[in-house]
Design a protein around this motif. Structure first.
Motif, PDB file in Angstrom:
ATOM      1  N   GLY A 119       0.811  -1.211   0.000  1.00 45.71           N
ATOM      2  CA  GLY A 119       0.000   0.000   0.000  1.00 45.71           C
ATOM      3  C   GLY A 119       0.838   1.252   0.000  1.00 45.71           C
ATOM      4  N   ARG A 120       1.923   1.250   0.777  1.00 45.11           N
ATOM      5  CA  ARG A 120       2.785   2.436   0.832  1.00 45.11           C
ATOM      6  C   ARG A 120       3.410   2.722  -0.527  1.00 45.11           C
ATOM      7  NH1 ARG A 120       5.151   5.000   5.545  1.00 45.11           N
ATOM      8  NH2 ARG A 120       7.014   6.174   4.985  1.00 45.11           N
ATOM      9  N   MET A 121       3.653   1.684  -1.301  1.00 48.14           N
ATOM     10  CA  MET A 121       4.265   1.858  -2.609  1.00 48.14           C
ATOM     11  C   MET A 121       3.264   2.309  -3.676  1.00 48.14           C
ATOM     12  SD  MET A 121       7.544   1.248  -2.490  1.00 48.14           S
ATOM     13  CE  MET A 121       7.981   0.911  -4.197  1.00 48.14           C
ATOM     14  N   MET A 122       2.013   1.821  -3.625  1.00 46.16           N
ATOM     15  CA  MET A 122       1.139   1.995  -4.788  1.00 46.16           C
ATOM     16  C   MET A 122      -0.144   2.793  -4.549  1.00 46.16           C
ATOM     17  SD  MET A 122      -0.510  -1.818  -5.470  1.00 46.16           S
ATOM     18  CE  MET A 122      -1.938  -1.246  -6.430  1.00 46.16           C
ATOM     19  N   ILE A 123      -0.484   3.127  -3.311  1.00 48.29           N
ATOM     20  CA  ILE A 123      -1.777   3.779  -3.082  1.00 48.29           C
ATOM     21  C   ILE A 123      -1.888   5.096  -3.836  1.00 48.29           C
ATOM     22  CG2 ILE A 123      -3.134   5.029  -1.353  1.00 48.29           C
ATOM     23  CD1 ILE A 123      -2.684   2.764   0.573  1.00 48.29           C
ATOM     24  N   SER A 124      -0.880   5.939  -3.735  1.00 54.19           N
ATOM     25  CA  SER A 124      -0.958   7.254  -4.371  1.00 54.19           C
ATOM     26  C   SER A 124      -1.198   7.132  -5.872  1.00 54.19           C
ATOM     27  CB  SER A 124       0.330   8.034  -4.093  1.00 54.19           C
ATOM     28  OG  SER A 124       0.288   9.292  -4.730  1.00 54.19           O
ATOM     29  N   GLU A 125      -0.425   6.267  -6.535  1.00 56.04           N
ATOM     30  CA  GLU A 125      -0.573   6.099  -7.981  1.00 56.04           C
ATOM     31  C   GLU A 125      -1.906   5.433  -8.316  1.00 56.04           C
ATOM     32  OE1 GLU A 125       0.550   6.118 -12.104  1.00 56.04           O
ATOM     33  OE2 GLU A 125       1.023   7.316 -10.313  1.00 56.04           O
ATOM     34  N   TYR A 126      -2.324   4.465  -7.496  1.00 59.48           N
ATOM     35  CA  TYR A 126      -3.588   3.789  -7.783  1.00 59.48           C
ATOM     36  C   TYR A 126      -4.765   4.746  -7.660  1.00 59.48           C
ATOM     37  CZ  TYR A 126      -7.321   0.308  -7.735  1.00 59.48           C
ATOM     38  OH  TYR A 126      -8.456  -0.420  -8.027  1.00 59.48           O
ATOM     39  N   VAL A 127      -4.786   5.579  -6.636  1.00 56.60           N
ATOM     40  CA  VAL A 127      -5.869   6.548  -6.463  1.00 56.60           C
ATOM     41  C   VAL A 127      -5.906   7.509  -7.650  1.00 56.60           C
ATOM     42  CG1 VAL A 127      -6.688   8.488  -5.074  1.00 56.60           C
ATOM     43  CG2 VAL A 127      -5.952   6.374  -3.951  1.00 56.60           C
ATOM     44  N   ARG A 128      -4.724   7.973  -8.072  1.00 51.71           N
ATOM     45  CA  ARG A 128      -4.676   8.914  -9.200  1.00 51.71           C
ATOM     46  C   ARG A 128      -5.231   8.271 -10.468  1.00 51.71           C
ATOM     47  NH1 ARG A 128      -1.830  10.036 -13.552  1.00 51.71           N
ATOM     48  NH2 ARG A 128      -0.412   8.262 -13.275  1.00 51.71           N
ATOM     49  N   ARG A 129      -4.786   7.057 -10.763  1.00 52.57           N
ATOM     50  CA  ARG A 129      -5.233   6.408 -12.000  1.00 52.57           C
ATOM     51  C   ARG A 129      -6.676   5.937 -11.900  1.00 52.57           C
ATOM     52  NH1 ARG A 129      -0.510   2.517 -14.189  1.00 52.57           N
ATOM     53  NH2 ARG A 129      -2.174   2.101 -15.701  1.00 52.57           N
ATOM     54  N   PHE A 130      -7.125   5.543 -10.713  1.00 56.94           N
ATOM     55  CA  PHE A 130      -8.525   5.175 -10.515  1.00 56.94           C
ATOM     56  C   PHE A 130      -9.422   6.382 -10.807  1.00 56.94           C
ATOM     57  CE2 PHE A 130     -12.435   4.518  -8.201  1.00 56.94           C
ATOM     58  CZ  PHE A 130     -12.658   3.152  -8.224  1.00 56.94           C
ATOM     59  N   ASN A 131      -9.029   7.533 -10.319  1.00 52.36           N
ATOM     60  CA  ASN A 131      -9.831   8.741 -10.535  1.00 52.36           C
ATOM     61  C   ASN A 131      -9.897   9.111 -12.009  1.00 52.36           C
ATOM     62  OD1 ASN A 131     -11.259  11.134  -9.406  1.00 52.36           O
ATOM     63  ND2 ASN A 131      -9.519  12.236 -10.288  1.00 52.36           N
ATOM     64  N   GLU A 132      -8.801   8.890 -12.741  1.00 49.89           N
ATOM     65  CA  GLU A 132      -8.795   9.180 -14.175  1.00 49.89           C
ATOM     66  C   GLU A 132      -9.656   8.182 -14.948  1.00 49.89           C
ATOM     67  OE1 GLU A 132      -4.752   9.047 -15.356  1.00 49.89           O
ATOM     68  OE2 GLU A 132      -4.238  11.033 -14.549  1.00 49.89           O
ATOM     69  N   ARG A 133      -9.532   6.909 -14.603  1.00 48.45           N
ATOM     70  CA  ARG A 133     -10.221   5.855 -15.362  1.00 48.45           C
ATOM     71  C   ARG A 133     -11.672   5.701 -14.954  1.00 48.45           C
ATOM     72  NH1 ARG A 133     -12.790   3.070 -17.834  1.00 48.45           N
ATOM     73  NH2 ARG A 133     -12.400   1.002 -18.762  1.00 48.45           N
ATOM     74  N   LEU A 134     -11.993   5.918 -13.686  1.00 48.16           N
ATOM     75  CA  LEU A 134     -13.345   5.674 -13.166  1.00 48.16           C
ATOM     76  C   LEU A 134     -13.845   6.892 -12.392  1.00 48.16           C
ATOM     77  CD1 LEU A 134     -12.515   2.089 -11.883  1.00 48.16           C
ATOM     78  CD2 LEU A 134     -13.956   2.601 -13.866  1.00 48.16           C
ATOM     79  N   PRO A 135     -14.065   7.991 -13.070  1.00 47.37           N
ATOM     80  CA  PRO A 135     -14.415   9.245 -12.372  1.00 47.37           C
ATOM     81  C   PRO A 135     -15.756   9.214 -11.649  1.00 47.37           C
ATOM     82  CG  PRO A 135     -14.686   9.491 -14.745  1.00 47.37           C
ATOM     83  CD  PRO A 135     -14.013   8.171 -14.528  1.00 47.37           C
ATOM     84  N   LEU A 136     -16.627   8.300 -12.012  1.00 43.82           N
ATOM     85  CA  LEU A 136     -17.939   8.237 -11.371  1.00 43.82           C
ATOM     86  C   LEU A 136     -17.999   7.195 -10.266  1.00 43.82           C
ATOM     87  CD1 LEU A 136     -20.236   8.549 -14.519  1.00 43.82           C
ATOM     88  CD2 LEU A 136     -19.428  10.352 -12.994  1.00 43.82           C
ATOM     89  N   ALA A 137     -16.905   6.531  -9.992  1.00 47.52           N
ATOM     90  CA  ALA A 137     -16.867   5.497  -8.956  1.00 47.52           C
ATOM     91  C   ALA A 137     -16.173   6.028  -7.705  1.00 47.52           C
ATOM     92  CB  ALA A 137     -16.144   4.253  -9.466  1.00 47.52           C
ATOM     93  N   ARG A 138     -16.486   5.404  -6.562  1.00 52.61           N
ATOM     94  CA  ARG A 138     -15.842   5.730  -5.290  1.00 52.61           C
ATOM     95  C   ARG A 138     -14.859   4.628  -4.935  1.00 52.61           C
ATOM     96  NH1 ARG A 138     -18.551   5.667  -0.790  1.00 52.61           N
ATOM     97  NH2 ARG A 138     -20.271   4.366  -1.545  1.00 52.61           N
ATOM     98  N   LEU A 139     -13.782   5.000  -4.255  1.00 44.55           N
ATOM     99  CA  LEU A 139     -12.737   4.039  -3.908  1.00 44.55           C
ATOM    100  C   LEU A 139     -12.409   4.113  -2.425  1.00 44.55           C
ATOM    101  CD1 LEU A 139     -10.427   2.030  -4.651  1.00 44.55           C
ATOM    102  CD2 LEU A 139      -8.989   4.046  -5.063  1.00 44.55           C
ATOM    103  N   SER A 140     -12.342   2.946  -1.795  1.00 42.88           N
ATOM    104  CA  SER A 140     -11.813   2.822  -0.434  1.00 42.88           C
ATOM    105  C   SER A 140     -10.642   1.848  -0.494  1.00 42.88           C
ATOM    106  CB  SER A 140     -12.872   2.292   0.530  1.00 42.88           C
ATOM    107  OG  SER A 140     -13.969   3.183   0.638  1.00 42.88           O
ATOM    108  N   VAL A 141      -9.535   2.203   0.147  1.00 43.58           N
ATOM    109  CA  VAL A 141      -8.364   1.343   0.218  1.00 43.58           C
ATOM    110  C   VAL A 141      -8.075   1.049   1.681  1.00 43.58           C
ATOM    111  CG1 VAL A 141      -5.935   1.040  -0.371  1.00 43.58           C
ATOM    112  CG2 VAL A 141      -7.428   2.362  -1.885  1.00 43.58           C
ATOM    113  N   ILE A 142      -7.951  -0.226   2.020  1.00 42.60           N
ATOM    114  CA  ILE A 142      -7.639  -0.593   3.396  1.00 42.60           C
ATOM    115  C   ILE A 142      -6.308  -1.321   3.437  1.00 42.60           C
ATOM    116  CG2 ILE A 142     -10.064  -0.705   4.085  1.00 42.60           C
ATOM    117  CD1 ILE A 142      -9.879  -3.733   3.981  1.00 42.60           C
ATOM    118  N   ASN A 143      -5.510  -1.035   4.466  1.00 42.45           N
ATOM    119  CA  ASN A 143      -4.223  -1.694   4.687  1.00 42.45           C
ATOM    120  C   ASN A 143      -4.342  -2.640   5.864  1.00 42.45           C
ATOM    121  OD1 ASN A 143      -2.282   1.239   3.848  1.00 42.45           O
ATOM    122  ND2 ASN A 143      -2.727  -0.528   2.594  1.00 42.45           N
ATOM    123  N   LEU A 144      -4.150  -3.931   5.610  1.00 40.33           N
ATOM    124  CA  LEU A 144      -4.207  -4.940   6.660  1.00 40.33           C
ATOM    125  C   LEU A 144      -3.167  -6.016   6.378  1.00 40.33           C
ATOM    126  CD1 LEU A 144      -8.093  -5.462   6.912  1.00 40.33           C
ATOM    127  CD2 LEU A 144      -6.658  -4.281   8.591  1.00 40.33           C
TER     128      LEU A 144
END
Length: 325
Positions: A119-144
């Motif tokens: 998560g520390r490596m990829m969350i920032s990039e994943y959130v950015r690309r998720f927002n670009e690709r899926l602008p109408l969707a909501r995203l929650s990321v959990i670290n466990l």
């Protein structure tokens, strides 16, 4: 006058009102094998969960679970009903998604699970690309930890996860993303070469480690047992940043993965030695429901997570080469 056969037919055709939430509870209890565990994962009081399961049993006119001291097991009726309940829930989820897809774009809520180091490596990039690709969707990321992500997947609380070792559930698909070597980390090198260290050199070495069942513990302890190496784990610390602070302060060495080391928790002046003879590895998987059970939104979000993993962590995962058994 009505005959008994007609009465039986009418009874068989009686409509049953099913509650979707009760179905979700039933599937979670069946997958997790117990009311207490399911209540904890679902964050629902156990008496409430028990009442909802009982209400579902009354509604369908069949007992779904055998209840015993070790938890619950499915009855024959429960085993027959489980795949049908999953089919119903899948249909409901797809219907809700399609209801909000009037413009043919993907909407909905995705919950992605990642281990802390990934998560520390990829969350920032994943959130950015998720927002670009899926602008109408909501995203929650959990670290466990991986074991916790397994439970969340089996309870259908998250849509997919990147974790260590495939989850023990046949309804889930585990795709191998890559392998990581384990490294000894400390203020000073151990053994003659600062770039690698034999497992035998860990005998009696003072260690600070995460508690079991952290990903590094099982393969390290298994290799040590096979080669008659006595591990000296004096401290157990689950917070990765605090663990590396202790290593930097000289309290002990630790064993870590390449992804964790690249996550900037460890100070750059620490000595990092790959463990060899034997090399010890862990595997990272992308785990999700079977493709036939994924909604279009889940499929796109999962595939995007895979792509971001490879772009941010792919260079840190590889097969074993050079020093080995």
């Amino acid at each position: 006058m009505r005959c008994h056969g007609a009465a039986r037919t009418d009874a068989a055709r009686k409509k049953v009102a099913l509650d979707v939430q009760q179905l979700r509870y039933f599937v979670s209890v069946a997958e997790l094998g117990g009311l207490a565990r399911a209540a904890d994962i679902l964050d629902v009081p156990q008496p409430t969960l028990s009442r909802q399961i009982r209400a579902l049993e009354l509604a369908i006119g069949a007992s779904l679970f055998h209840r015993h001291g070790r938890g619950v097991t499915l009855t024959d009726a429960g085993n027959r009903f489980l795949p049908r309940a999953k089919t119903i829930l899948k249909s409901v989820d797809r219907a809700l998604l399609e209801l909000h897809e009037g413009d043919s774009r993907l909407r909905g809520h995705i919950v992605c699970g990642l281990t802390p180091s990934v998560g520390r490596m990829m969350i920032s990039e994943y959130v950015r690309r998720f927002n670009e690709r899926l602008p109408l969707a909501r995203l929650s990321v959990i670290n466990l930890l991986s074991s916790q992500l397994h439970d969340q997947l089996r309870a259908s609380r998250i849509d997919f996860a990147i974790l260590h070792s495939p989850p023990p559930a046949s309804a889930l698909v585990a795709e191998l993303l890559g392998r990581q070597d384990l490294y000894l980390v400390g203020r000073t090198a151990v053994g003659p070469d600062p770039s690698w260290v034999d497992v035998s050199n860990l005998d009696g070495l003072r260690l600070v480690m995460p508690s079991a069942p952290h990903v590094t513990r099982q393969p390290l302890e298994a290799a040590a047992a096979r080669h008659h190496v006595g591990l000296r784990i004096e401290f157990e610390v689950d917070a990765v940043d605090s663990l590396f602070d202790l290593v930097a302060a000289g309290f002990a060495h630790t064993v870590s993965t390449r992804v964790a080391l690249a996550s900037k928790w460890a100070e750059p002046n620490l000595v990092v030695q790959r463990i060899v003879n034997p090399a010890i590895t862990t595997e990272l998987y992308l785990s999700s429901p079977a493709p036939s059970d994924l909604t279009p939104l889940q499929e796109v979000a999962r595939d995007l997570a895979r792509a971001v993993f490879y772009s941010t962590c792919g260079h840190l995962t590889h097969a074993i080469d050079s020093k080995s058994e």
